[in-house]
Write a protein that holds these residues in place. Structure first.
Motif, short mmCIF file in Angstrom:
data_model
loop_
_atom_site.label_atom_id
_atom_site.label_comp_id
_atom_site.label_asym_id
_atom_site.label_seq_id
_atom_site.Cartn_x
_atom_site.Cartn_y
_atom_site.Cartn_z
N LEU A 62 80.61 57.59 -2.12
CA LEU A 62 81.51 56.29 -2.62
C LEU A 62 81.81 55.23 -1.30
CD1 LEU A 62 83.56 54.94 -4.59
CD2 LEU A 62 85.40 56.31 -3.28
N GLN A 63 81.51 54.22 -1.82
CA GLN A 63 81.69 53.04 -0.60
C GLN A 63 82.78 52.18 -1.02
OE1 GLN A 63 78.12 50.50 -0.25
NE2 GLN A 63 79.03 49.28 1.37
N PRO A 64 84.10 52.70 -0.38
CA PRO A 64 85.39 52.00 -0.59
C PRO A 64 85.37 50.52 -0.50
CG PRO A 64 85.51 53.97 0.67
CD PRO A 64 84.19 53.74 0.69
N SER A 65 84.65 49.82 0.36
CA SER A 65 84.63 48.60 0.51
C SER A 65 84.14 47.87 -0.76
CB SER A 65 83.61 48.05 1.54
OG SER A 65 82.43 48.49 1.54
N GLU A 66 83.39 48.50 -1.49
CA GLU A 66 82.79 47.83 -2.93
C GLU A 66 84.07 47.86 -3.90
OE1 GLU A 66 80.21 46.45 -3.89
OE2 GLU A 66 78.97 47.09 -2.12
N LEU A 67 84.98 49.02 -3.77
CA LEU A 67 86.05 49.29 -4.65
C LEU A 67 87.12 48.17 -4.31
CD1 LEU A 67 87.28 50.84 -7.05
CD2 LEU A 67 88.21 52.49 -5.20
N MET A 68 87.17 47.89 -2.98
CA MET A 68 88.19 46.85 -2.41
C MET A 68 87.97 45.47 -3.03
SD MET A 68 91.01 45.99 -0.91
CE MET A 68 91.41 47.57 0.06
N LYS A 69 86.69 44.98 -3.45
CA LYS A 69 86.38 43.85 -3.80
C LYS A 69 87.34 43.76 -5.09
CE LYS A 69 82.04 43.84 -2.11
NZ LYS A 69 80.34 44.11 -2.52
N GLY A 91 99.13 47.46 -7.30
CA GLY A 91 99.55 47.79 -5.88
C GLY A 91 99.11 49.33 -5.42
N ALA A 92 99.25 50.02 -6.29
CA ALA A 92 98.88 51.43 -6.10
C ALA A 92 97.21 51.44 -5.81
CB ALA A 92 99.18 52.42 -6.92
N ALA A 93 96.49 50.80 -6.67
CA ALA A 93 94.92 50.90 -6.57
C ALA A 93 94.71 50.32 -5.11
CB ALA A 93 94.38 50.12 -7.60
N TYR A 94 95.33 49.24 -4.67
CA TYR A 94 95.04 48.66 -3.45
C TYR A 94 95.37 49.46 -2.47
CZ TYR A 94 95.59 45.42 0.41
OH TYR A 94 95.51 44.64 1.77
N GLY A 95 96.62 50.15 -2.46
CA GLY A 95 96.77 51.17 -1.34
C GLY A 95 96.05 52.19 -1.32
N VAL A 96 95.52 52.69 -2.33
CA VAL A 96 94.65 54.06 -2.36
C VAL A 96 93.33 53.45 -1.60
CG1 VAL A 96 93.36 55.57 -3.61
CG2 VAL A 96 95.55 55.19 -4.14
#
Length: 379
Positions: free
Chosen positions: A116-123, A82-87
């Protein structure tokens, strides 16, 4: 004894964790990345600069990240999902205000040493949260409307933020990847059938509205659809990329022109030859045999994910592995479909082969989660 108590007491420690890693999977990842290094060397005209050398360093860093993530117990990753998603949501919002612009899109945050491309992390964080949600949710509530609305909102929020950048390709991956996790978690197929029917109705309405007072799209958007359906209608404009890509694919034949002998890439006819269209360079130089071999390596990675998920008795771990495997599948399926003219050009890189730092590191982190679930599974 709960699963968490069981896992903490029976999990391997120290060097035993290294032995419990899924080493065949690591070799497959290295093999695919090796293909990428070779093609980046080729498109640079036989030089490790500027792409191949940097990509090798990123893979080495990513390999270290993967092993480090694998050493951490899987229950820890569940607890911070949950924290990772929120960040990551916060990072996507920050992109709106302080993101770096490249090729007409605002998708990156400049950290100094890397972008850093946050959209990649969101996957990945989206898959983590959905797996955690369905691990927590009792099975009999999985298909109830109220409990379906929550994951739908969790999927739509980052999809909308990424779409604003704009990044249609990643938006499609988030939407489809999230839906696949929901399906694998046991959500009734009727919901997906209803969404598919609604989408089909919207597509029909879009085409039927063309030229009417209630036209749903702009004229230029219809022209883009026309170009996708028939690239030859504008071969020097909107259809240029896919036209050149098809030429490169066809000219490779069965065995290709030979390493570093591709005319489309060497003469710079092929656009984005080191990123989105690197698969066509491979097909031109190594032909059908080379392209099919890479597809075989990708398929084996997906098979390893499926078998690891089936063998794991923890619901969170199984859903996490399946979600990452599905996301990886969508990565290469969309890219290959795109360069072959079977899907619109939406800017999705070929995983572990295309040049790119964020995509490489995030994918290796994702497979680190797969390894963590494998290493710390109940035995």
């Amino acid at each position: 004894m709960s699963y968490l108590e069981y896992n903490v007491k029976t999990a391997p420690t120290g060097l035993r964790k290294i032995l419990f890693l899924n080493w065949p999977l690591i070799l497959l990842l290295a093999a695919v990345s090796g293909v990428g290094f070779m093609m980046l060397y080729s498109v640079a005209g036989g030089s490790f600069s500027p792409w191949a050398g940097a990509q090798i360093k990123r893979f080495a860093l990513g390999l270290g990240v993967m092993i480090a993530v694998a050493m951490v117990p899987i229950w820890f990753w569940r607890s911070i999902s949950g924290a990772a998603y929120g960040v990551t949501i916060v990072l996507l919002i920050l992109v709106e205000f302080m993101g770096s612009v490249g090729m007409g899109a605002q998708r990156w945050i400049d950290l100094g040493f890397m972008r850093l491309q946050p959209s990649e992390l969101m996957k990945i964080t989206l898959v983590m949260l959905l797996a955690s949600y369905y691990d927590w949710l009792p099975a009999h509530k999985t298909s109830r409307p109220l409990w379906i609305a929550i994951p739908v909102l969790l999927i739509l929020l980052p999809t909308a933020l990424v779409l604003r950048q704009p990044d249609l390709g990643t938006s499609i991956l988030l939407l489809t990847g999230g839906a696949m996790v929901m399906f694998m978690a046991g959500v009734h197929w009727g919901y997906f059938a209803a969404v598919a029917a609604l989408a089909g109705g919207i597509v029909v309405g879009v085409f039927q509205s063309r030229g009417t007072p209630w036209q749903l799209l702009k004229d230029y958007q219809y022209r883009r659809i026309d170009t996708f359906l028939d690239p030859s209608s504008d071969p020097l404009g909107a259809g240029y990329h896919i036209t050149q890509s098809k030429i490169a694919l066809g000219s490779g034949g069965w065995t290709g022109r030979g390493f570093m002998q591709g005319t489309q890439s060497r003469l710079n006819f092929l656009p984005e030859k080191h990123t989105d269209f690197i698969f066509t360079t491979l097909a031109e130089e190594f032909g059908f045999v080379g392209a099919f071999s890479l597809l075989g390596l990708y398929a084996l990675i997906v098979v390893f994910c499926i078998t690891a998920a089936i063998a794991n008795r923890d619901r969170f771990s199984s859903l996490l592995i399946l979600g990452i495997g599905a996301t990886f599948f969508l990565f290469f399926a969309v890219n290959m479909s795109m360069v072959m003219g079977m899907a619109p050009v939406v800017g999705v890189p070929l995983p572990l082969v295309s040049y790119g730092g964020s995509a490489m590191l995030v994918l290796m982190m994702a497979f680190g989660l797969v390894q963590s679930a494998h290493v710390h599974r109940p035995r």
